[in-house]
Design a protein around this motif. Sequence first.
Motif, PDB file in Angstrom:
ATOM      1  N   TYR A 331       0.533  -0.978  -0.057  1.00  0.00           N
ATOM      2  CA  TYR A 331       0.367  -0.339  -0.066  1.00  0.00           C
ATOM      3  C   TYR A 331       0.835   1.326  -0.265  1.00  0.00           C
ATOM      4  CZ  TYR A 331      -3.391   3.604   1.212  1.00  0.00           C
ATOM      5  OH  TYR A 331      -4.554   4.969   1.422  1.00  0.00           O
ATOM      6  N   LYS A 359       0.133   2.242  18.456  1.00  0.00           N
ATOM      7  CA  LYS A 359      -0.958   1.304  17.785  1.00  0.00           C
ATOM      8  C   LYS A 359      -0.141   0.331  16.494  1.00  0.00           C
ATOM      9  CE  LYS A 359      -4.532   5.554  17.581  1.00  0.00           C
ATOM     10  NZ  LYS A 359      -5.007   5.242  16.075  1.00  0.00           N
ATOM     11  N   ASP A 362      -1.550  -1.303  10.966  1.00  0.00           N
ATOM     12  CA  ASP A 362      -2.270  -1.667   9.679  1.00  0.00           C
ATOM     13  C   ASP A 362      -2.385  -1.190   8.928  1.00  0.00           C
ATOM     14  OD1 ASP A 362      -3.635  -0.241  10.841  1.00  0.00           O
ATOM     15  OD2 ASP A 362      -4.610  -1.710  12.207  1.00  0.00           O
ATOM     16  N   LEU A 363      -2.962  -2.001   7.896  1.00  0.00           N
ATOM     17  CA  LEU A 363      -3.379  -0.441   6.941  1.00  0.00           C
ATOM     18  C   LEU A 363      -3.939   0.344   7.472  1.00  0.00           C
ATOM     19  CD1 LEU A 363      -3.446  -1.330   3.713  1.00  0.00           C
ATOM     20  CD2 LEU A 363      -5.761  -2.434   3.921  1.00  0.00           C
ATOM     21  N   ASN A 364      -5.492   0.307   7.710  1.00  0.00           N
ATOM     22  CA  ASN A 364      -5.817   1.742   7.908  1.00  0.00           C
ATOM     23  C   ASN A 364      -4.866   2.412   9.006  1.00  0.00           C
ATOM     24  OD1 ASN A 364      -8.302   0.660   7.839  1.00  0.00           O
ATOM     25  ND2 ASN A 364      -8.520  -0.766   9.544  1.00  0.00           N
ATOM     26  N   LEU A 365      -3.625   2.000   9.564  1.00  0.00           N
ATOM     27  CA  LEU A 365      -2.806   3.267  10.365  1.00  0.00           C
ATOM     28  C   LEU A 365      -2.524   3.719   9.281  1.00  0.00           C
ATOM     29  CD1 LEU A 365      -1.580   4.778  12.803  1.00  0.00           C
ATOM     30  CD2 LEU A 365       0.313   3.073  12.610  1.00  0.00           C
ATOM     31  N   LYS A 367      -3.219   4.396   5.910  1.00  0.00           N
ATOM     32  CA  LYS A 367      -4.282   5.459   4.902  1.00  0.00           C
ATOM     33  C   LYS A 367      -3.571   6.558   5.714  1.00  0.00           C
ATOM     34  CE  LYS A 367      -6.444   1.401   2.859  1.00  0.00           C
ATOM     35  NZ  LYS A 367      -8.097   0.855   2.472  1.00  0.00           N
ATOM     36  N   GLN A 368      -3.977   6.865   7.216  1.00  0.00           N
ATOM     37  CA  GLN A 368      -3.955   7.428   7.516  1.00  0.00           C
ATOM     38  C   GLN A 368      -3.751   8.503   7.743  1.00  0.00           C
ATOM     39  OE1 GLN A 368      -5.312   6.965  12.072  1.00  0.00           O
ATOM     40  NE2 GLN A 368      -6.840   6.002  11.653  1.00  0.00           N
TER      41      GLN A 368
END
Length: 475
Positions: A331, A359, A362-365, A367-368
């Motif tokens: 990503y 944290k 992961d993918l969410n972190l 992206k943020q």
Amino acid sequence: MEKTCTNVWNSCLQIIKDNIPAQSFKTWFEPIKALRMEGSVLTIQVPSLFFYEWLEEHYVGLLRKTIKKQLGDEGRLEYNIVVEQSSSPKPYTTNMPSNGNGAEAKHQSMPIPISINKDIKNPFVIPGLKKLNVDPQLNRNYTFESFVEGDCNRLARSAGYAVAAKPGGTSFNPLMIYGGVGLGKTHLAQAIGNEIKRTLPDKLVLYVSCEKFTQQFVDALKHNNINDFVNFYQAIDVLIMDDVHNFAGKEKTQDFFFHIFNHLHQSGKQLIITSDKAPKDLAGLEERLLSRFKWGLSADLQVPDLETRMAILKNKIYQDGIELSNEVVEYVAHNIDNNVRELEGAMVSLLAQSTLNRKEIDLNLAKQMLKNFVKNSAKEISMEYIQSLVCEYFEVPIEMVKSQTRKREIVQARQISMYLAKAHTKSSLKSIGHFFGGRDHSTVIYACQTVEDLIDTDKKFKGYVADIQKKLKMS
């Protein structure tokens, strides 16, 4: 028209020129000379053994197809390799066996006469100067091992290896490495210096930026010790000058560097220079200095492709002792495509965010975090969209691409779709194969290789792919 060695080779060059980048053609094919034609065997002369090995490794397929087109199935290509002259002017014979591709290198090379007047003394050499311990000013972390190879930098990296193995003894002198910001020019230049110091510790290696050199020159003028300044630089065995484009407008500094450059080059010393542009595009530098930059090899560093960017990230997290999922790595690599420096900066920020906020990465972190790096978040290109675009371009039914038909136009559309899906989406080979009719990953690999081969040899097909890629970028 009678088939002479010259007109046969010129016909080959016209085909080759259409199928490789202009810089590669200029570097690897313009220096070649056609020597003779005996039956179906064309003999060409190449400047060095390294030159021959590079052609065999990277262009043998294109050469084989081109020779076959010009001379038929019986056509063969033989090399005449020029080697550097040593103490006595004896011809050098190389007996390299055929590699099975119809390309051989077995003819005796022509010696190069070299005239050296050993009675000429260098008035600038200070007795005992070479015994001084000169700090090379190199970053030990900049090595070939940490410089990830890809299509974007393979020429420059291979030339760097050749220079490191034999500084001052190759045709790559000077070696000019150029490219945009953050693509690894300084890393590669210093990697050459570090390798030379590792294998040839007695060599005096020095890395200096153009700005530092200019400041030293100004200080030398101010303190009236310009002779010491010149003496020092003329004693260096390997001079790495970074960012020579910063010489623009500094006429006096250019003048002194010109004389230092001449002395080192004529003494068989190695020069490695970096710049943000190719020599022909540099403004504000004297023409005589630019002409010397063109004496050796100019190799560019381009923006790395997705696979290379992923390899760079994996190399960095391995060195830092961190584990990240392929999903996160892919990503980040997919969304940061400007330069290596920005790519590594994004990874550092991601690690910092994870540590400070406790944290998991992961993918969410990811992206943020990437919102701060990606100015315009473009919509992700889907396999459905690629398939639709390719089918529309070739005017074939969408449902046929996923079918088992072997019609030529359908197979071509399917293979191009798979190739573009691999290049422009984050989907795995398995996912791509499954999408295009339940095929396995090996079918996708074969399709991508077929498309790449056709791009290299078929100008019309290359235009098809380029047109579709333009439409993708505009989407």
